[in-house]
Design a protein around this motif. Structure first.
Motif, PDB file in Angstrom:
ATOM      1  N   LEU B 143       0.822  -1.212   0.000  1.00 15.03           N
ATOM      2  CA  LEU B 143       0.000   0.000   0.000  1.00 15.03           C
ATOM      3  C   LEU B 143       0.853   1.257   0.000  1.00 15.03           C
ATOM      4  O   LEU B 143       0.434   2.293   0.483  1.00 15.03           O
ATOM      5  CB  LEU B 143      -0.918  -0.001   1.225  1.00 15.03           C
ATOM      6  N   PHE B 152      -6.920  -0.990  -3.403  1.00 17.55           N
ATOM      7  CA  PHE B 152      -7.340  -1.583  -2.137  1.00 17.55           C
ATOM      8  C   PHE B 152      -8.638  -0.953  -1.646  1.00 17.55           C
ATOM      9  O   PHE B 152      -9.578  -1.637  -1.268  1.00 17.55           O
ATOM     10  CB  PHE B 152      -6.245  -1.411  -1.085  1.00 17.55           C
ATOM     11  N   PHE B 427      -6.949  -7.385   5.272  1.00 19.45           N
ATOM     12  CA  PHE B 427      -6.169  -6.937   4.125  1.00 19.45           C
ATOM     13  C   PHE B 427      -6.080  -8.032   3.082  1.00 19.45           C
ATOM     14  O   PHE B 427      -6.132  -7.765   1.884  1.00 19.45           O
ATOM     15  CB  PHE B 427      -4.769  -6.553   4.599  1.00 19.45           C
ATOM     16  N   ARG B 430      -9.580  -8.591   1.506  1.00 13.10           N
ATOM     17  CA  ARG B 430      -9.832  -7.422   0.668  1.00 13.10           C
ATOM     18  C   ARG B 430     -11.304  -7.120   0.504  1.00 13.10           C
ATOM     19  O   ARG B 430     -11.859  -6.313   1.215  1.00 13.10           O
ATOM     20  CB  ARG B 430      -9.195  -7.584  -0.715  1.00 13.10           C
TER      21      ARG B 430
END
Lengths: 541, 873
Positions: B143, B152, B427, B430
């Motif tokens: 990121l 993202f 994360f 997602r």
């Protein structure tokens, strides 16, 4: 030496013996039968064994041009001879003979393995030509001088050495000595040199000063120093040779530019080298300054010529390079086209050939064969057209190149000539000045107040006007002659270079053309004959 | 801005007028928008209305999917920290400032919409927009760059449309809440993205402006999927080589120019016709694709992110749409206007005219004419030097007003939002629930989180032929973490061709496998990573009757092998491909040039005509030649007419040599060559057979892999990797046990006795002795008790056994076999128990004195008693 002469008579290698040996050593079974049928030419033989034959003299081997391996061990040879033609020899075995000196090996540059075991050799030499030597066997000989080892340092590829059975091997630190002096060696006396020994000898030779005063190490230390010295000498030699090489190359470069020895006062010096009068006159008052100024100016012009020459050389080179590149490209392109045509033809031809083989009807076959032959002649025409086209194109290009290069050379000559003319002007100017000084000195001489410090032979010139004028004139003539000579040399050389270059290009082109035409016709002939054969066999069927 | 303002007003007026009418048929037709209304500004008659209604009913509107509501009720605010629920004094001051600013602004620019300055947060507290930004650098290296960040955000959140598409929302929730619920409107999206971008060093701003309908609705159906766009082939500019001085002239062209021209004309005509047709087609298509004009064009409020050049090596300004994560140039026509923008430090109002979308905007925020800032003193980016003093002094009064009111050193208070945190699980997952579908023009993209699908599928792109997405053209499936290294599967529906792409590491070094069916001996192409193979095979192509192999980097310089197979000979017994290989008809092998050999001895191609018993050799061509040597061997007759074995005859070998050589004419040479070739032929056939076997094996392996489809788990993935988990747990258990043992060793023998004494007093000698004695006697008692216990058990067991035996002997006759078995097993068990008890008792007897002594020793050494006892002894 150590063998008894048997009841057998000493022999000389002759034709009969060779035939017999070759016959015995031919391939076996079916291949052997074939070989027998056809006979073997000596020049096809690659390996030959002639051991235990009581040979005294080597002879008649000149036909074995392609021989790679020759075994002559266990004979009574006393002198190495008759091997000059065997330049492809890689493996030569002369062990167990009575050879006393190494000789006659200077042409065997490809030799990698040489065995001279059990002979009577006392000195290693005459091996300089064998730069590829890897294995050298010299055991059981009479070598007693350690310096022979140092001789072996020049063989960079040498990996295996045997020296056992020589007086030298009795020496206490024989092994260490060899390891130290021949660090690239892997096998000594048929044993691998273990890393330990190598490292010890190496480390000893490198760090020996630390161990000074410890018996054995002292000897090694001695080796260390001598090796270092040797290395240093070798390095110096190498550097010297390189320098020499560089200098030679530089000169060569200048020569190709036709301006060698013009980058300094060489020409000027040569002008005065044979000029006794001029030298004499230079001691006159005022002349030395004049001479100095003259020399400076002259050298400047010479350097100008030199630089101009180099520049022009560069130009000619690029011109030539472009030309050859273009020609090369053209030829490549043409070849590619030819190859494509042939490939296409072959594809078709193969198909039609197999079709003919399959066909049974006679008239059909004939028709097809006819077709094939027209195809072949078409291919011939196409290839020849291609070639003729290329010839024309190249002709044109070569002509253009010739024009350009001749023009370039002409320009160069013109400019050099004008520079040379400047030289001549300078010389004339100098001559006048010198004459003036001489005459004034003569006047002084007539008046009797000539400088006291002038030498006798200079004084001798100032007898009358004629003498002095002649002397000055002679000097002048010599100078002019030198300049003219240099100019002539330059002009002739560049002109001849030019003609030769163009000639060579033309000749090469003609050769290329001939070769190509020959190649094409050979190919076409082959095709035709193949077709004919087919026809013939078909009819037979 | 003026013009836009007017336009907005007009439209609003129209809107209001229509509102009444709309209410009537809004019940029957939901979400219907008056499309034509804008054009007809006159009052509508009943007839016209009806007409309109009819027209409108024909227009198909894509039924919007029921969007999950994201209102205040669903948010749990009880857990939120104080900063969410109250304002600090500084924030209050800021809000006052903002109110003041807003008042002045509306006074000076009465025709512009009110500013979006301090919306309410989830706790109904007004918060200034800049403080809602919380610059955060994420701990994930992925990121760090803007594109992955935007991707993202767009993946992670589900889009919720604005409650009123024409107005900025009343609420602006904190990014932490948005992340928690994974839902948000465009403002939430851009706030989150902007926080992340500023955190990672970009010069990013949230923008409040107007966007196109597609943009506001996250509607990508009119966009071409970026994955389907083929990378534009960089047109290699043919370097026009200047003709060198001596380049040969081309041969004269003898074609008629007139004819050429005529031909050209004809060609052009054909091309023109073709082009015209294509154009028409395209236009038709364009027509079909063109969207219905949007009634609210230019009014739809949208929020996106602006990244200015300068920081992080950004070469020029650009927009990021947070919904789709796509970047647009600032000239893009999707962006129709900007009201204001802000970052975590300041707030700027756009004073430039947006009549031409955003195309003419200049993003020089230091220029007070174009951008009105709210707070003075915070760092002003790039002020143009050319219009400094004079420009500012001659400024209109707006600026002066601001200056008077503001405390010059006032800077933005710290953000009230909690630190933005994304857990590693979230994360990795997602998308909400790990799944997301995006509809593009003629394409559909589905995404899954890794490990969600059992076969490792992470995304699938389906391309359609038509706009309605009914006819599938091709499917691309991307896989991850597969054990067989499968990376991408490409299925072409029109040709039914499947192509699998593998990453390096397949056990068979596969790279690409394209096939129509998994049956052997069908059309297929397998490519390999040739460096991973010993034989240097690059590619193997198969058709039902041929097999072609390409090699590189072999020591024998083989580059190509082509095999023609004949029809399989029928065998009754076994007819699998393995046991009954197809007969080889022809093998063609080609070789690279071996620089160590002269060209006329270096074979370029050799053909084994197995059926005809012929061998053809073609040699390499020498550099300056155009023909190459050839040789053909016939080995038809092994026996001559008289029955003698013929070894070799001159007519068995047809030779063409470019430069005839002496030694090759010899029969011996020919014989040796022939023998060598025969050997080679055998070898080649064997290799062909091995290749066939290998294909079979590969197919088998692939099939197995397809069925098992195990996924690899990195050893660093502590959550999924079972093995490492087990290991870790074992380690923990061991640690725990170790700890327990330590505690045990520290067990204090004296503790129960010390307790009886008054605490804190030093022991007297008498006490020490008594303590010791008590302890020892207690221990002795324990040992005795233990011995007694064992003894008692032993006796009990023995008694029971005796009883049982007795019972058995009494009832032996009447017993069923089962009972007998039962009895026997009981007996053996009891005997075992007795034996064990006996052993224990013995051991106890042995060990008890030792233990007693050990304790005594220990007590002697005990620091509390030791000295006293020593004195005593």
């Amino acid at each position: 030496m150590n063998r008894l002469y048997t009841s057998l008579e000493p022999r000389v290698i002759d034709d009969g013996m060779l035939k017999l040996a070759v016959g015995e050593q031919r391939p076996q079974e079916e291949a052997g039968k074939l070989a027998k049928q056809e006979g073997i030419l000596f020049k096809d033989v690659l390996s030959l064994q002639l051991d235990f034959r009581n040979i005294l003299r080597i002879d008649n081997l000149w036909q074995f041009e392609n021989l790679k391996k020759l075994q002559l061990n266990n004979n009574i040879i006393e002198k190495i001879e008759g091997l000059e033609n065997l330049t492809h020899l890689v493996w030569l075995d002369l062990s167990f003979n009575n050879i006393e000196t190494i000789e006659g090996l200077d042409t065997l540059v490809n030799l990698e393995d040489l065995s001279l075991f059990n002979n009577c050799i006392s000195n290693i030499d005459s091996l300089d030509a064998l730069i590829k030597l890897q294995v050298l066997s010299l055991g059981n000989n009479q070598i007693d001088n350690m310096m022979n080892i140092i001789y072996l340092r020049r063989f960079r590829c040498l990996r295996t050495l045997s020296l056992s059975g020589n007086p030298i091997s009795e020496v206490e630190d024989y092994k260490m000595f060899i390891c130290a002096y021949l660090p690239d060696l892997v096998y000594l006396d048929f044993r691998r040199i273990d890393d330990h020994t190598a490292s010890v000898s190496l480390s000893v030779s490198q760090q020996a000063p630390r161990f000074l005063g410890k018996g054995k190490e002292v000897a090694e230390a001695k080796h260390h120093y001598s090796i270092e010295e040797l290395k240093h000498r070798e390095n110096l030699m190498q550097a010297q040779m390189e320098e020499e090489q560089a200098r030679r190359e530089e000169l060569e470069k200048h020569k190709t530019a036709f301006v060698e020895h013009l980058n300094g006062s060489f020409l000027f010096d040569s002008m005065y080298a044979e000029d006794s009068e001029g030298n004499k006159l230079s001691s006159l008052p005022g002349v030395s300054e004049l001479l100095e100024a003259y020399r400076d100016k002259f050298v400047i012009i010479c350097v100008n010529i030199f630089e101009y020459g180099l520049k022009h050389q560069e130009k000619r080179k690029t011109e030539l390079d472009t030309f050859s590149e273009c020609v090369h490209e053209a030829i490549q392109e043409n070849q590619e086209q030819g190859k494509r045509k042939i490939a296409k033809f072959e594809e078709k031809h193969l198909m039609s050939l197999s079709a003919i083989r399959e066909e049974v009807e006679m008239p059909n076959i004939e028709k097809m064969i006819l077709e094939c032959s027209t195809d072949i002649s078409e291919l011939f025409d196409a290839l020849m057209t291609l070639e003729m086209q290329l010839v024309e194109q190249l002709e044109e290009t070569i002509n253009m190149f010739e024009r350009n290069i001749v023009h370039l050379v002409g320009l160069f000559i013109k400019n050099v000539q004008s520079l040379m003319a400047q030289c001549r002007d300078l010389e004339n100017h100098h001559h006048e000045k010198l004459l003036e000084i001489s005459i004034s000195t003569l006047e002084k001489a007539v008046k009797g107040n000539l400088d006291k410090d002038l030498s006798e032979d200079v004084r001798a010139l100032f007898v009358d006007k004629n003498t002095i004028v002649n002397a000055v004139g002679a000097s002048h003539d010599i100078h002019l002659l030198k300049i003219d000579n240099r100019e002539d040399e330059l002009v002739t050389r560049i002109n001849s270079w030019c003609t030769r270059l163009v000639d060579k290009i033309r000749r090469d082109e003609i050769m290329r053309n001939r070769k190509r035409v020959k190649e094409i016709s050979l190919y076409i002939d082959h095709m035709k004959s193949e077709l004919d054969n087919l026809e013939y066999s078909d009819i037979l069927d | 801005m003026e013009v836009l303002r007017e336009k907005v007003e007009e439209e609003e007026e129209a809107e209001r007028e229509e509102a009444a009418e709309r209410a009537e048929w809004a019940r029957t037709e939901k979400m219907m928008r008056p499309v034509e209304v804008r054009k007809e500004e006159t009052t509508l008659t009943q007839e016209m209305l009806r007409d309109l209604e009819k027209k409108l009913s024909e227009i198909r509107i894509p039924v919007s999917v029921e969007v999950p509501a994201f209102t205040k009720d669903t948010i749990d605010i009880s857990m939120l920290p104080v900063s969410y629920k109250t304002n600090t004094p500084k924030e209050e001051q800021l809000l006052q400032l903002a109110d003041n600013f807003s008042r002045q602004y509306s006074h000076l620019c009465p025709d512009r919409v009110p500013l979006f300055l301090h919306p309410l947060n989830e706790c109904e507290v007004p918060k200034f927009v800049s403080t809602t930004l919380r610059p955060t650098l994420m701990p994930y290296p992925e990121l760090y760059n803007w594109d992955s960040c935007a991707q993202f955000v767009s993946d992670f959140l589900t889009m919720v449309p604005l409650p009123d598409p024409l107005k900025p929302p009343l609420h602006l929730y904190s990014s932490s809440t948005v992340l928690k619920y994974q839902k948000g409107n465009c403002f939430d999206f851009s706030t989150l993205l902007c926080s992340m971008l500023i955190g990672s060093g970009y010069d990013a701003y949230c923008v409040n402006g107007y966007g196109s309908q597609d943009l506001c609705h996250m509607d990508l159906t009119r966009e071409v999927c970026p994955l389907t766009v083929k990378p534009k082939e960089t047109i290699k500019r043919e370097e026009k080589v200047l003709p060198k001085k001596y380049t040969i002239r081309p041969p004269r062209d003898l074609c008629s120019r007139f004819e050429q021209e005529q031909e050209m004309k004809r060609q052009q005509e054909i091309r023109a016709r073709e082009e015209k047709r294509l154009k028409e087609e395209e236009e038709r298509l364009m027509e079909a694709e063109k969207a219905n004009p949007d009634a609210l064009h230019g009014l739809r409020v949208h929020s996106w992110v602006l990244v200015l050049s300068g920081k992080r090596e950004v070469p020029e300004n650009f927009f990021i749409d947070p919904f789709t994560a796509r970047s647009y140039s600032t000239q893009d026509e999707h962006f129709l206007g900007i009201e204001s923008l802000w970052n975590h430090k300041n707030y700027w109002i756009n004073m430039q005219d947006c009549w031409n979308c955003c195309k003419d905007l200049i993003f020089d925020l230091g220029d007070p004419v174009r951008w009105e800032y709210m707070l003075l003193g915070t760092d002003k980016p790039e002020l143009f030097l050319t219009e400094d003093d004079s420009g500012i002094n001659n400024e209109d009064d707006v600026e002066n007003l601001d200056k008077e009111d503001e405390d010059k050193s006032f800077d933005m208070p710290h953000s009230w939002v909690e630190q933005i945190e994304i857990s590693p699980e979230a994360f990795e997952t997602r998308c909400p629930n790990g799944k997301k579908v995006i509809q593009y023009k003629r394409a559909k993209l589905e995404k899954w989180a890794p490990y969600l699908n059992h076969n490792g599928l992470v995304s699938r792109l389906t391309t359609y032929e038509d706009l309605e997405c009914t006819n599938i053209l091709e499917i691309k499936e991307w896989y991850r973490n597969r054990e067989d290294m499968l990376e991408l599967r490409h299925i072409n529906k029109t040709t039914a061709l499947k192509t699998d792409y593998f990453k390096p590491g397949h056990p068979r070094a596969l790279r690409v496998h394209s096939y129509k069916s998994m049956q052997p001996e069908m059309d297929r192409v397998i490519e390999f990573y040739e460096t991973a193979r010993v034989d240097g095979l690059i590619k193997r192509e198969e058709t039902p009757r041929t097999m072609t192999e390409y090699y590189r980097g072999r020591s024998d310089f083989l580059s190509y092998r082509h095999v023609d197979f004949g029809p399989r000979v029928k065998k009754l017994t076994l007819s699998s491909a393995e046991s009954n290989p197809r007969p080889v008809v022809k093998i063609t092998e080609r070789f690279f040039r071996n620089p160590a050999k002269p060209a006329e001895e270096d074979v370029a191609e050799r053909v084994f005509l197995v059926a005809e018993e012929r061998i053809q050799l073609r040699y390499h061509c020498r550099e300056d030649h155009i023909t190459a040597s050839k040789r053909e061997f016939l080995r038809r007759s092994e026996v001559d007419s008289e029955g003698n074995k013929i070894i070799v005859t001159p007519d068995m070998c047809i030779t063409f040599e470019v430069e005839p050589m002496e030694h090759t004419k010899k029969l011996l040479y020919q014989y040796e060559t022939l023998m060598h070739l025969k050997k080679e032929e055998k070898l080649s056939r064997r290799q062909v057979w091995e290749s066939e076997l290998e294909v079979l094996e590969i197919l088998k392996l692939l099939k197995e892999e397809e069925e098992v489809h195990t996924l690899t788990i990195s050893i660093y993935d502590t959550k999924r990797n079972e093995k490492s988990k087990e290991y870790r747990e074992a380690m923990e258990r061991m640690m725990h046990e170790e700890h327990l043992r330590q505690v045990e060793t520290q067990l204090d023998y004296l503790a129960p006795f010390l307790v009886q004494l008054p605490p804190g007093e030093k022991l007297t000698r008498w006490q020490a002795v008594r303590l010791k004695d008590e302890c020892l006697s207690d221990f002795k008692q324990r040992l005795i008790n233990k011995a007694n216990l064992i003894q008692a058990r032993f006796e009990k067991e023995t008694q029971e056994l005796q009883k049982k035996q007795q019972w058995y002997q009494e009832n032996q006759v009447t017993l069923t076999p089962e009972d007998e078995d039962l009895y026997l097993s009981y007996c053996s068990q009891a005997m075992f128990r007795i034996r064990i008890l006996e052993q224990r008792l013995n051991r106890h007897k042995e060990l008890a004195p030792l233990k007693y002594l050990a304790l005594e020793e220990k007590l002697h050494k005990d620091p509390r008693l030791g000295e006293l006892l020593k004195m005593f002894t």
